[in-house]
Write a protein that holds these residues in place. Structure first.
Motif, PDB file in Angstrom:
ATOM      1  N   ALA A  38       4.509  -4.835  -2.623  1.00  0.00           N
ATOM      2  CA  ALA A  38       3.427  -5.126  -3.572  1.00  0.00           C
ATOM      3  C   ALA A  38       3.703  -6.408  -4.356  1.00  0.00           C
ATOM      4  CB  ALA A  38       3.251  -3.950  -4.533  1.00  0.00           C
ATOM      5  N   ALA A  39       4.980  -6.721  -4.565  1.00  0.00           N
ATOM      6  CA  ALA A  39       5.357  -7.941  -5.284  1.00  0.00           C
ATOM      7  C   ALA A  39       5.405  -9.161  -4.366  1.00  0.00           C
ATOM      8  CB  ALA A  39       6.714  -7.745  -5.955  1.00  0.00           C
ATOM      9  N   GLU A  40       4.932  -8.980  -3.122  1.00  0.00           N
ATOM     10  CA  GLU A  40       4.877 -10.052  -2.127  1.00  0.00           C
ATOM     11  C   GLU A  40       6.261 -10.594  -1.770  1.00  0.00           C
ATOM     12  OE1 GLU A  40       2.078 -13.083  -3.153  1.00  0.00           O
ATOM     13  OE2 GLU A  40       0.504 -11.650  -3.652  1.00  0.00           O
ATOM     14  N   GLN A  41       7.262  -9.718  -1.892  1.00  0.00           N
ATOM     15  CA  GLN A  41       8.626 -10.126  -1.546  1.00  0.00           C
ATOM     16  C   GLN A  41       8.958  -9.788  -0.096  1.00  0.00           C
ATOM     17  OE1 GLN A  41      11.562  -8.623  -4.255  1.00  0.00           O
ATOM     18  NE2 GLN A  41      13.004 -10.265  -3.839  1.00  0.00           N
ATOM     19  N   LEU A  42       8.095  -8.984   0.534  1.00  0.00           N
ATOM     20  CA  LEU A  42       8.324  -8.611   1.931  1.00  0.00           C
ATOM     21  C   LEU A  42       7.241  -9.229   2.812  1.00  0.00           C
ATOM     22  CD1 LEU A  42       9.430  -4.857   1.723  1.00  0.00           C
ATOM     23  CD2 LEU A  42      10.846  -6.881   2.016  1.00  0.00           C
ATOM     24  N   ASN A  43       7.025 -10.510   2.639  1.00  0.00           N
ATOM     25  CA  ASN A  43       6.061 -11.220   3.482  1.00  0.00           C
ATOM     26  C   ASN A  43       6.696 -11.617   4.808  1.00  0.00           C
ATOM     27  OD1 ASN A  43       4.151 -10.906   1.565  1.00  0.00           O
ATOM     28  ND2 ASN A  43       4.055 -13.040   0.929  1.00  0.00           N
ATOM     29  N   VAL A  44       7.241 -10.603   5.477  1.00  0.00           N
ATOM     30  CA  VAL A  44       7.846 -10.772   6.798  1.00  0.00           C
ATOM     31  C   VAL A  44       7.363  -9.616   7.658  1.00  0.00           C
ATOM     32  CG1 VAL A  44       9.915 -11.968   5.945  1.00  0.00           C
ATOM     33  CG2 VAL A  44       9.900  -9.464   6.080  1.00  0.00           C
ATOM     34  N   GLU A  45       7.668  -9.670   8.924  1.00  0.00           N
ATOM     35  CA  GLU A  45       7.307  -8.574   9.818  1.00  0.00           C
ATOM     36  C   GLU A  45       8.339  -7.452   9.676  1.00  0.00           C
ATOM     37  OE1 GLU A  45       4.540  -8.244  11.643  1.00  0.00           O
ATOM     38  OE2 GLU A  45       3.904 -10.102  10.634  1.00  0.00           O
ATOM     39  N   GLU A  66       3.016   8.978  -1.826  1.00  0.00           N
ATOM     40  CA  GLU A  66       2.104   8.279  -2.737  1.00  0.00           C
ATOM     41  C   GLU A  66       2.247   8.790  -4.167  1.00  0.00           C
ATOM     42  OE1 GLU A  66      -2.562   6.773  -2.787  1.00  0.00           O
ATOM     43  OE2 GLU A  66      -1.885   8.226  -1.292  1.00  0.00           O
ATOM     44  N   GLY A  67       2.592  10.070  -4.295  1.00  0.00           N
ATOM     45  CA  GLY A  67       2.780  10.641  -5.627  1.00  0.00           C
ATOM     46  C   GLY A  67       3.946  10.025  -6.382  1.00  0.00           C
ATOM     47  N   PHE A  68       4.873   9.358  -5.666  1.00  0.00           N
ATOM     48  CA  PHE A  68       6.025   8.725  -6.305  1.00  0.00           C
ATOM     49  C   PHE A  68       5.847   7.220  -6.505  1.00  0.00           C
ATOM     50  CE2 PHE A  68       7.983  12.410  -4.039  1.00  0.00           C
ATOM     51  CZ  PHE A  68       8.372  13.119  -5.169  1.00  0.00           C
ATOM     52  N   LEU A  69       4.673   6.699  -6.171  1.00  0.00           N
ATOM     53  CA  LEU A  69       4.458   5.256  -6.270  1.00  0.00           C
ATOM     54  C   LEU A  69       3.897   4.822  -7.619  1.00  0.00           C
ATOM     55  CD1 LEU A  69       2.930   4.483  -2.732  1.00  0.00           C
ATOM     56  CD2 LEU A  69       5.325   4.432  -3.458  1.00  0.00           C
ATOM     57  N   GLY A  70       3.384   5.773  -8.397  1.00  0.00           N
ATOM     58  CA  GLY A  70       2.806   5.415  -9.690  1.00  0.00           C
ATOM     59  C   GLY A  70       1.369   4.946  -9.545  1.00  0.00           C
ATOM     60  N   ASN A  71       0.886   4.292 -10.587  1.00  0.00           N
ATOM     61  CA  ASN A  71      -0.496   3.803 -10.627  1.00  0.00           C
ATOM     62  C   ASN A  71      -0.582   2.460  -9.907  1.00  0.00           C
ATOM     63  OD1 ASN A  71      -3.192   3.493 -11.231  1.00  0.00           O
ATOM     64  ND2 ASN A  71      -2.822   2.794 -13.332  1.00  0.00           N
ATOM     65  N   VAL A  72      -0.934   2.486  -8.629  1.00  0.00           N
ATOM     66  CA  VAL A  72      -0.917   1.280  -7.806  1.00  0.00           C
ATOM     67  C   VAL A  72      -2.238   1.147  -7.043  1.00  0.00           C
ATOM     68  CG1 VAL A  72       1.593   1.209  -7.560  1.00  0.00           C
ATOM     69  CG2 VAL A  72       0.240   2.547  -5.941  1.00  0.00           C
ATOM     70  N   ASP A  73      -2.436  -0.005  -6.447  1.00  0.00           N
ATOM     71  CA  ASP A  73      -3.638  -0.310  -5.681  1.00  0.00           C
ATOM     72  C   ASP A  73      -3.671   0.530  -4.395  1.00  0.00           C
ATOM     73  OD1 ASP A  73      -5.658  -1.395  -4.151  1.00  0.00           O
ATOM     74  OD2 ASP A  73      -5.155  -3.474  -4.609  1.00  0.00           O
ATOM     75  N   SER A  74      -4.690   1.374  -4.259  1.00  0.00           N
ATOM     76  CA  SER A  74      -4.776   2.273  -3.106  1.00  0.00           C
ATOM     77  C   SER A  74      -4.937   1.505  -1.793  1.00  0.00           C
ATOM     78  CB  SER A  74      -5.933   3.264  -3.278  1.00  0.00           C
ATOM     79  OG  SER A  74      -7.162   2.577  -3.415  1.00  0.00           O
ATOM     80  N   LYS A  75      -5.620   0.364  -1.825  1.00  0.00           N
ATOM     81  CA  LYS A  75      -5.778  -0.437  -0.606  1.00  0.00           C
ATOM     82  C   LYS A  75      -4.427  -0.987  -0.152  1.00  0.00           C
ATOM     83  CE  LYS A  75     -10.555  -1.910  -1.414  1.00  0.00           C
ATOM     84  NZ  LYS A  75     -11.463  -3.066  -1.620  1.00  0.00           N
ATOM     85  N   LEU A  76      -3.607  -1.381  -1.129  1.00  0.00           N
ATOM     86  CA  LEU A  76      -2.272  -1.893  -0.810  1.00  0.00           C
ATOM     87  C   LEU A  76      -1.408  -0.780  -0.217  1.00  0.00           C
ATOM     88  CD1 LEU A  76      -0.926  -4.671  -1.082  1.00  0.00           C
ATOM     89  CD2 LEU A  76       0.051  -3.909  -3.252  1.00  0.00           C
TER      90      LEU A  76
END
Length: 483
Positions: A38-45, A66-76
């Motif tokens: 989500a922080a765009e740090q894994l912009n690799v394959e 998903e329950g452990f991810l917190g309040n995040v963008d569902s599309k992401l």
């Protein structure tokens, strides 16, 4: 505006999590990877393969994560979950690794990272299967979770198993405490600030205290914990690693082996316990019934559903580092369950000034540096300051605080996020080398070889601070947690 993190050192990867449907994987490992994504740090394959012994309902599995991810963008989340795959491996053998091999070899240019989130008893058959299928290659890495044995001998046996499939440069023995921001900041605090490094020695420091206090009992870990105890569960790894970062000499560079060489020297310099010091400089305890905030708390024996156990749930000890920098400076380590509050910190108590010109002062002329690891992360320097107003030189201790939550607006990455990113990059600085682990075990065995004879088990009431005062020198006290 989101700041994009540098990805230049990150290479394409496949991550295989053995025990991928387990608690650690769902709560820590996979969420850590998601937040870096989500922080765009894994912009690799990359792809993540969760190994399970039995078939899993994919939708239920993903919903639980998903329950452990917190309040995040569902599309992401949906985009990330496309990279998550479940591999059913009933037994660890070459035949059952056929699908895994096919998946990994479809992208053979990627580095393969094998995360052993399973008991060490499964390491041998996993390593054998990886060798037989040709999956342990030059660019492979393996991540190991504690416990790595219950003695030096068993630790050596586990290491020999790992070395049969991997080289030391490929091995990452993870300790999540070393991924905490305040722990990593210890390096900067010590080696980038003239103020502290010049005073970081026995000449200026009265004692060092490290506390990891837990308010919970053994919970769901009763079977594991009763065979392990507080000494092996916490001090043998977490607290000793923290001590290494506090006490090590300045490395010549941040090269991983250069840093780990200095940590190794600290472990080799720890004064072994003797039959005499086992009676005076260490205390082991076990919690009994008590109360916290009006709630009744069970005893340890009730929690493990047993009539008798000699397993310690609390350890406090005094030790020394026998080198020039720390000659005769007491180091106090304390950890326990069912204590009054949950908190972890490192306290550096500086010596009192040699002469006091403030004859009416009510406070000793000394400072302390507090490095708080949890529940919040911050660094606090306690100094004396004059109280404003007339009436002479009245002063009191005042804290200068660097609170990471207040000082930095961005989300604070979890320790696993930092450590897993280091694995992907191949940076072993914050991971134990085997000689460190062996040195830690040798020192621990100077305790375990005789302590049940010379260190009687003391009972302490749940919801208290435990019997740690027994190891303190005269006029020395543990720093207690904040209110």
């Amino acid at each position: 505006m989101k700041t994009r993190t540098n990805t230049s050192q990150i290479k394409d990867f496949n991550l295989v999590i053995f025990g991928g449907n387990g608690d650690l994987s769902k709560r820590k490992i996979i969420p850590a990877l998601f937040h870096r994504f989500a922080a765009e740090q894994l912009n690799v394959e990359f792809d993540i393969y969760c190994v399970s012994r039995s078939p899993q309902d994919r939708d239920a599995f993903l919903k639980e994560i998903e329950g452990f991810l917190g309040n995040v963008d569902s599309k992401l989340v949906k985009t990330f979950f496309k990279r998550l795959k479940i591999l059913v491996v009933p037994k660890n053998n070459a035949e059952n690794y056929a699908e895994m091999k096919e998946c990994l070899e479809a992208n053979s240019n990627r580095q393969a990272i094998f995360y052993f989130s399973v008991p060490s008893g499964a390491f041998s058959e996993i390593c054998t299967a990886l060798k037989e299928t040709g999956l342990s290659k030059e660019n492979s890495k393996v991540v190991l979770e504690k416990p790595l044995g219950h003695s030096l001998k068993s630790s050596e046996e586990i290491n020999n198993i790992i070395m049969s499939a991997f080289e030391e440069r490929q091995v990452f023995r993870i300790d999540h405490y070393l991924g905490k921001e305040t722990v990593q900041n210890l390096m900067v605090l010590r080696f980038a600030n003239h103020l502290f490094e010049r005073a970081w020695n026995a000449e200026n420091i009265e004692n060092i205290q490290i506390t990891v206090a837990e308010s919970l009992g053994v919970e769901k870990r009763a079977g594991y914990y009763d065979k392990t105890g507080a000494l092996l569960d916490m001090i043998q790894n977490h607290l000793l690693q923290l001590l290494c970062l506090i006490a090590m000499e300045p490395p010549s560079s941040l090269n991983p082996d250069t840093v780990r060489n200095e940590k190794q020297k600290v472990l080799e310099s720890l004064r072994p316990f003797t039959k005499e010091t086992l009676a005076t400089d260490i205390v082991r305890g076990q919690y009994t019934r008590g109360a916290s905030n009006g709630d009744k708390l069970n005893s340890y024996l009730e929690d493990i559903d047993a009539y008798d156990s000699e397993t310690e749930t609390f350890v406090a000890l005094k030790t020394y580092i026998d080198n020039w920098r720390w000659k005769n400076t007491p180091v106090y380590l304390r950890t326990g369950k069912r204590m009054k509050k949950r908190y972890s910190d490192i306290v550096i108590n500086f010596k009192e000034l040699p002469h006091n010109i403030f004859q009416d002062s009510q406070h000793a002329l000394r400072n302390k540096l507090i490095i708080r690891l949890q529940p919040e992360e911050r660094i606090e320097l306690v100094q004396l300051s004059k109280i404003p107003g007339p009436g002479g030189y009245r002063f009191k201790p005042i804290s200068l605080k660097l609170d990471f939550i207040d000082s930095f607006q961005d989300r604070m990455p979890d320790a696993y996020e930092r450590l897993i990113m280091d694995v992907i990059r191949g940076n072993q600085t914050l991971f134990m080398r085997y000689d460190e682990l062996a040195s830690a075990w040798r020192w621990i065995e100077s305790i375990t070889d005789n302590w049940k004879k010379h260190t009687p088990l003391k009972l302490y009431e749940s919801g208290t601070w435990g019997p740690g005062d027994d190891v303190m020198d005269d006029n020395t006290q543990w720093k207690t947690s904040p209110k």
